[in-house]
Design a protein around this motif. Structure first.
Motif, PDB file in Angstrom:
ATOM      1  N   ASP A  42      -2.788   2.101  -4.159  1.00  9.48           N
ATOM      2  CA  ASP A  42      -2.606   3.505  -3.820  1.00  9.48           C
ATOM      3  C   ASP A  42      -3.907   4.252  -4.117  1.00  9.48           C
ATOM      4  O   ASP A  42      -4.632   3.896  -5.047  1.00  9.48           O
ATOM      5  CB  ASP A  42      -1.469   4.103  -4.655  1.00  9.48           C
ATOM      6  N   SER A  73       3.093   3.762  -4.803  1.00  7.25           N
ATOM      7  CA  SER A  73       3.412   4.575  -5.979  1.00  7.25           C
ATOM      8  C   SER A  73       4.489   5.610  -5.735  1.00  7.25           C
ATOM      9  O   SER A  73       5.007   6.209  -6.679  1.00  7.25           O
ATOM     10  CB  SER A  73       2.149   5.303  -6.475  1.00  7.25           C
ATOM     11  N   THR A  75       0.840  -1.192   0.000  1.00  3.96           N
ATOM     12  CA  THR A  75       0.000   0.000   0.000  1.00  3.96           C
ATOM     13  C   THR A  75       0.881   1.249   0.000  1.00  3.96           C
ATOM     14  O   THR A  75       1.987   1.245   0.523  1.00  3.96           O
ATOM     15  CB  THR A  75      -0.940   0.030   1.221  1.00  3.96           C
ATOM     16  N   GLY A  76       0.382   2.307  -0.622  1.00  4.41           N
ATOM     17  CA  GLY A  76       1.211   3.502  -0.771  1.00  4.41           C
ATOM     18  C   GLY A  76       2.432   3.231  -1.621  1.00  4.41           C
ATOM     19  O   GLY A  76       3.488   3.838  -1.435  1.00  4.41           O
ATOM     20  N   ALA A 136       0.952   2.593   3.513  1.00  3.66           N
ATOM     21  CA  ALA A 136       0.262   3.865   3.282  1.00  3.66           C
ATOM     22  C   ALA A 136       0.078   4.622   4.587  1.00  3.66           C
ATOM     23  O   ALA A 136      -0.249   4.038   5.629  1.00  3.66           O
ATOM     24  CB  ALA A 136      -1.089   3.612   2.620  1.00  3.66           C
TER      25      ALA A 136
END
Length: 336
Positions: A93, A71, A68-69, A144
């Motif tokens: 993302d 990018s 997650t997160g 994230a």
């Protein structure tokens, strides 16, 4: 021996691996004192596998990792490190962006998905898509996060729900979504949860951010013990400054109902952004370091040692408070 102890993992528990809610809380047991519950012969800690004796992951090739997160920032660094090892990576993302994979990475081993980690229903749908598209996820990176702030005089339920929903709830949602399949998997699995130095020592990061990151640390430490006999490793990443755009991304994600930042808070966030880019670590290095920690099944992943003295002071203060309490209650008991 229960099936779930050894299924596919070839792990021998210290005694008998049981759920912490089982018989060790039986008041008829030999040692039903609080100390016995925590550390005695029948305690949960004694009845589970020691996670620090378990191996890390050394076969990344063709494993599916969910980041997650992924990018940008540390997440992108983790993605690149995984691709260098031959993993298949699902980036999740809220605003997926194309990333430069470098010369050694195979772009066909990467797929992006749009996901708000605080949205449980969307999380379940995305996880099902990943399983259908790529296969079973055995590596989970709950990375994230946001770094918003509010002064105590302007605290609100909206900001609490926003900060905790992403930074802590998003981590839990990932765990809740993928852990059941990991428990059933014949392969060893691993989870990395991203916290912060603010999850180890309260300082100038704001009470909302600090609360969310302390929660991630506690969740990770607990699950490291409770998932060990299922062949699942758990690590917590608590980085110091990293040269990312987390502040600007956080501003973009701030809910409208939270209102604008005060001038003072805005200035503080501007300063944090500047400090991160002047003194922060290269996110690619942090990503590589994180994946190396998975290879060794490290419990804690930290990026510097400048908070050592603050940690020591905090621990000393807690121990002093415990000693004071022990003296008080022992003395008071004789007077009642």
């Amino acid at each position: 021996m229960p099936d779930n102890v050894t299924r596919g993992h070839d792990i021998e528990p210290t005694l008998t691996a049981v759920d912490p809610a089982d018989e060790y809380l039986n008041p008829e047991s030999a040692d039903s004192s609080w100390e016995g519950v925590l550390t005695g012969e029948n305690s949960a800690l004694q009845r589970t596998v020691d996670p620090d004796t378990q191996p890390g992951i050394d076969d990344f090739a063709d494993r599916v990792a969910f980041v997650t997160g992924g990018s940008r920032g540390v997440g992108r660094g983790i993605v690149r490190a995984l691709l260098r090892r031959g993993a298949i990576v699902a980036i999740a993302d809220k605003y997926p962006e194309p990333i430069d994979l470098g010369e050694d990475a195979d772009p066909t081993r990467l797929r992006s998905y749009q996901l708000d980690v605080s949205d449980r229903e969307q999380y379940a749908r995305v996880a099902a898509e990943v399983k259908r598209d790529l296969g079973e996820v055995t590596l989970l990176f709950n990375n994230a996060g946001i770094a918003d702030s509010a002064s105590p005089s302007r605290m609100s339920y909206q900001m609490w729900d926003h900060m905790l929903g992403v930074n802590l709830g998003g981590v839990y949602n990932g765990i809740q979504t993928f852990t059941p399949d990991m428990i059933e998997s014949p392969r060893r699995c691993h989870i990395v949860n991203t916290a912060s130095e603010a999850g180890l020592v309260a300082g100038g990061s704001g009470f909302l951010y600090t609360a969310s990151k302390y929660g991630v640390v506690g969740l990770s430490e607990s699950l490291r013990f409770e998932l060990a006999h299922h062949g699942i490793g758990v690590s917590v990443l608590s980085p110091g400054p990293v040269a990312t755009d987390i502040v600007e991304n956080t501003r973009r994600l701030r809910p409208a109902e939270a209102g604008d930042h005060t001038a003072r808070t805005g200035q503080m966030l501007d300063l944090v952004h500047e400090i991160l880019h002047l003194h922060g670590l290269d996110p690619d290095l942090v990503g590589e370091y994180t994946v190396q920690a998975v290879e060794s099944n490290a419990a804690y992943i930290n990026t510097r040692n400048t908070t050592t003295e603050l940690l020591r002071q905090r621990t000393d203060a807690i121990i002093a408070a415990m000693d004071h309490a022990q003296d008080f209650f022992e003395t008071s008991a004789t007077k009642v």
